[in-house]
Design a protein around this motif. Structure first.
Motif, PDB file in Angstrom:
ATOM      1  N   GLU A 195       4.100   1.918   4.695  1.00 31.26           N
ATOM      2  CA  GLU A 195       3.626   3.207   4.182  1.00 31.26           C
ATOM      3  C   GLU A 195       4.403   4.372   4.808  1.00 31.26           C
ATOM      4  OE1 GLU A 195      -0.586   5.566   3.992  1.00 31.26           O
ATOM      5  OE2 GLU A 195      -0.657   3.367   4.124  1.00 31.26           O
ATOM      6  N   ARG A 196       4.608   4.273   6.119  1.00 32.74           N
ATOM      7  CA  ARG A 196       5.311   5.345   6.843  1.00 32.74           C
ATOM      8  C   ARG A 196       6.759   5.456   6.372  1.00 32.74           C
ATOM      9  NH1 ARG A 196       3.129   8.251  11.407  1.00 32.74           N
ATOM     10  NH2 ARG A 196       4.760   8.707  12.907  1.00 32.74           N
ATOM     11  N   ILE A 197       7.416   4.297   6.206  1.00 32.63           N
ATOM     12  CA  ILE A 197       8.822   4.321   5.787  1.00 32.63           C
ATOM     13  C   ILE A 197       8.929   4.865   4.362  1.00 32.63           C
ATOM     14  CG2 ILE A 197      10.827   2.866   5.245  1.00 32.63           C
ATOM     15  CD1 ILE A 197       9.872   1.073   7.669  1.00 32.63           C
ATOM     16  N   ALA A 198       8.010   4.410   3.508  1.00 33.06           N
ATOM     17  CA  ALA A 198       8.031   4.892   2.115  1.00 33.06           C
ATOM     18  C   ALA A 198       7.816   6.407   2.075  1.00 33.06           C
ATOM     19  CB  ALA A 198       6.962   4.175   1.299  1.00 33.06           C
ATOM     20  N   ALA A 199       6.886   6.900   2.908  1.00 34.10           N
ATOM     21  CA  ALA A 199       6.610   8.333   2.951  1.00 34.10           C
ATOM     22  C   ALA A 199       7.835   9.092   3.470  1.00 34.10           C
ATOM     23  CB  ALA A 199       5.400   8.618   3.846  1.00 34.10           C
ATOM     24  N   HIS A 200       8.472   8.527   4.466  1.00 41.77           N
ATOM     25  CA  HIS A 200       9.670   9.159   5.038  1.00 41.77           C
ATOM     26  C   HIS A 200      10.764   9.278   3.980  1.00 41.77           C
ATOM     27  CE1 HIS A 200      13.008   9.934   7.786  1.00 41.77           C
ATOM     28  NE2 HIS A 200      13.661   8.941   7.213  1.00 41.77           N
ATOM     29  N   ARG A 201      10.925   8.178   3.210  1.00 43.22           N
ATOM     30  CA  ARG A 201      11.981   8.189   2.186  1.00 43.22           C
ATOM     31  C   ARG A 201      11.674   9.188   1.087  1.00 43.22           C
ATOM     32  NH1 ARG A 201      13.351   1.837   1.310  1.00 43.22           N
ATOM     33  NH2 ARG A 201      14.192   1.447   3.385  1.00 43.22           N
ATOM     34  N   ALA A 202      10.372   9.285   0.768  1.00 42.41           N
ATOM     35  CA  ALA A 202       9.972  10.224  -0.290  1.00 42.41           C
ATOM     36  C   ALA A 202      10.190  11.662   0.189  1.00 42.41           C
ATOM     37  CB  ALA A 202       8.509   9.988  -0.670  1.00 42.41           C
ATOM     38  N   GLY A 203      10.422  11.774   1.503  1.00 45.12           N
ATOM     39  CA  GLY A 203      10.779  13.072   2.085  1.00 45.12           C
ATOM     40  C   GLY A 203       9.601  13.961   2.277  1.00 45.12           C
TER      41      GLY A 203
END
Lengths: 262, 316
Positions: B308-316
């Protein structure tokens, strides 16, 4: 059914393994029979048991301590043990080692024909898996390597081998050199009676002269490769270990993002 | 120095390790590519040229060249003039090069992580003893064969691409005692192959047989799914996924061990990885002895949160 199994004396995986003057350090205390050779001994014993007759020879090549490897094979149920030992063998590459083993195999084969030589899939020190192929080439016997299944019938051996792209079935006439994987069977444990018997069992000790092998054809001098340096790798630095108390996944994500890995 | 590279290909596609091997071969001399099987497509030839192959030598051998002695004869015919032969260090190629060395007298090093010319001789580097030691080996024989592990050289195109000549190599395969009775192809797993993957996410006993999170995490990181011997023995996942000394040896930039205790057999197959991450319930699991980042906890809690954290980071 007459089968010769090659076994190797290798350092225990749990011990501090190291190099001395370009070769693997082998000691009596920290060494034993290469674990993957247990599958080779087991395969041989099963074939002899199924045939209802036959003999299993365990053969090792190495310095004085290497005898521990064939003693282990005797404990598992091998009937005869041979230890090829000669100072001139030290430093041999795989092709030199194959020459020595092939000469010993021929000596046994000349007394009464062997059906198979069975080896493990690799030795857990070097892990090159080259010896079985080199041995088959040296003997000019059939090569059936990396067998996860092995059957012998009507003078022919058939194996199943499992490669990343395909499952192959390969067959060839006897005599054959077969290497078996750790999936081929489940090695038995030594029983008390055999452990006691193995202690007293006679181990034939052969030198290069006994085998008619020219010392100049083997050993470090004949090797095609030389280890020029061996050094212990530094341990990993800046290691982190956390306990998850609800934020472990976030911490892991941050680590990967910071490292540019996610 | 004439260097030949045995190309691995599947369904016409050149494998990534083959491009790595060509990249390494360019540092040793002018590489030629050796191709066993049906002729390569124009695209494949162009790609080999892009990575520096001046020539593509095609030996149109069939399925019986799966036998090491036959394959070795084909490679020998295609590499008569080569002083160095580079192959990918797979189980099958180790057998082929052993036979090749018997034919040519070459010195062989397999499982190499690198190779260079030192005073006219090839010297290789390897990591051994579950990647706890570095070894440098000199090949003294006049001809050298080097088996390189995937992911040990960063594949990069040549400064200027070449248009390779495609040369057919006539090979008379020798009679062998062995016969290939059948070949049952194993379908290629979706995504990246395990031994070539830049990221490997592996699951062990701690998954309890549920690989869905492992797969999700691997997909997110662009990696392949691995497993411990325990897991393949349980039948939770097929043997092709097994990472270990007797399974697949992997050296990805990132290795994530989930619910894997880190038995010595497993470590032997992954310890040379770049960054090692471990998630395990047992704080004393041996995997933590070699991990760069360890989380003591349940993979069922840690992985979803990380995703979830990585996906959120990528979504910027």
């Amino acid at each position: 059914m007459r089968i010769l199994v090659t076994v190797k004396h290798t350092p225990d995986l749990q011990s501090n393994r190291s190099f001395t003057e370009g070769t693997v350090t082998r000691t009596a205390e920290d060494g034993s029979m290469n674990e993957l050779d247990e599958n080779a001994v087991e395969a041989a014993l099963q074939l002899v048991e199924a045939a209802g007759e036959g003999e299993v020879y365990a053969l090792t090549v190495g310095g004085p301590d290497a005898v521990a490897a064939v003693r282990k094979a005797l404990q598992l149920g091998a009937h005869h043990a041979i230890h090829v030992s000669d100072a001139a063998i030290a430093g041999s590459d795989v092709f030199g080692t194959a020459k020595v083993i092939a000469a010993a195999v021929r000596k046994v084969h000349d007394e009464a024909p062997l059906d198979l030589v069975i080896t493990g899939m690799a030795a857990l020190d070097g892990l090159t898996s080259m010896l079985p192929t080199a041995l088959a080439a040296e003997l000019d016997w059939s090569q059936l390597t990396l067998a996860s299944g092995l059957t012998v019938a009507d003078g022919e051996a058939t194996i199943v081998r499992h490669l990343p792209d395909a499952r192959e079935t390969v067959s060839a006439p006897l005599p054959a050199v077969v290497s078996v994987t750790d999936e081929a069977n489940k090695p038995r444990y030594p029983n008390f009676k055999l452990i006691m018997a193995a202690r007293k069992a006679e181990v034939a000790t052969w030198s290069l002269a006994d085998l008619g092998v020219d010392a100049s054809a083997v050993g470090a001098g004949a090797a095609r490769t030389t280890v020029v340096d061996a050094s212990e790798r530094p341990p990993r630095e800046n290691r982190v270990k956390i306990t998850d108390t609800g934020e472990g996944g976030n911490a892991l994500a941050d680590f990967l993002i910071e490292k540019g890995l996610a | 120095m004439s260097v030949a590279v045995l190309i691995e290909h599947r369904e016409g596609h050149v494998s990534r390790p083959s491009l790595e091997a060509l990249t390494l071969a360019r540092t040793l001399g002018e590489p030629v590519a050796v191709w066993l099987g049906d002729a390569p497509t124009a695209d494949a030839v162009a790609q080999l040229g892009e990575y520096g192959a001046t020539e593509v030598r095609v030996a149109a051998v069939g399925a019986d060249a799966r036998l090491p002695a036959k394959a070795a004869a084909a490679v020998a015919a295609a590499t008569e003039d080569a002083t160095v032969v580079v192959v990918i260090s797979t189980f099958a190629n180790k057998e082929i090069v052993t036979r090749l060395a018997v034919l040519t007298g070459a010195g062989v090093v397999v499982d190499a992580a690198g190779a260079e010319l030192v005073e006219g001789k090839v010297e290789t580097t390897q990591t051994v003893f579950a990647a706890t030691w570095n070894v440098r080996t000199r090949i003294d024989a006049e001809r050298a064969i080097v088996g390189v592990r995937p992911n040990t050289t960063q594949a990069s195109p040549a400064a200027s691409p070449v248009e390779p000549n495609v040369v057919d190599i006539a090979v008379e395969l020798p009679e062998t005692r062995e016969t290939v009775v059948s070949v049952e192809p194993i379908p290629q797993a979706d995504g990246v192959a395990l031994d070539e993957a830049p990221v490997v996410v592996s699951g062990g006993r701690g998954t309890g047989g549920d690989y869905s999170l492992i797969q999700d995490f691997a997909e997110l990181l662009g990696g392949a799914v691995g497993a411990s011997r325990d897991a393949t023995d349980e039948g939770w996942i097929s043997h092709e996924h097994m990472v270990g000394q007797t399974g697949t040896t992997v050296t990805p930039a990132l290795y994530v061990a989930c619910g894997i205790s880190g038995a010595v057999h497993h470590r032997g197959g992954m310890q040379a990885s770049g960054t090692i991450v471990a998630i395990n319930m047992d704080p004393d699991a041996p995997i933590f002895e070699i991990s760069d980042f360890g989380v003591v906890g349940s993979l069922f809690d840690v992985i979803p949160q990380a995703i979830e954290r990585i996906a959120a980071h990528r979504a910027g």
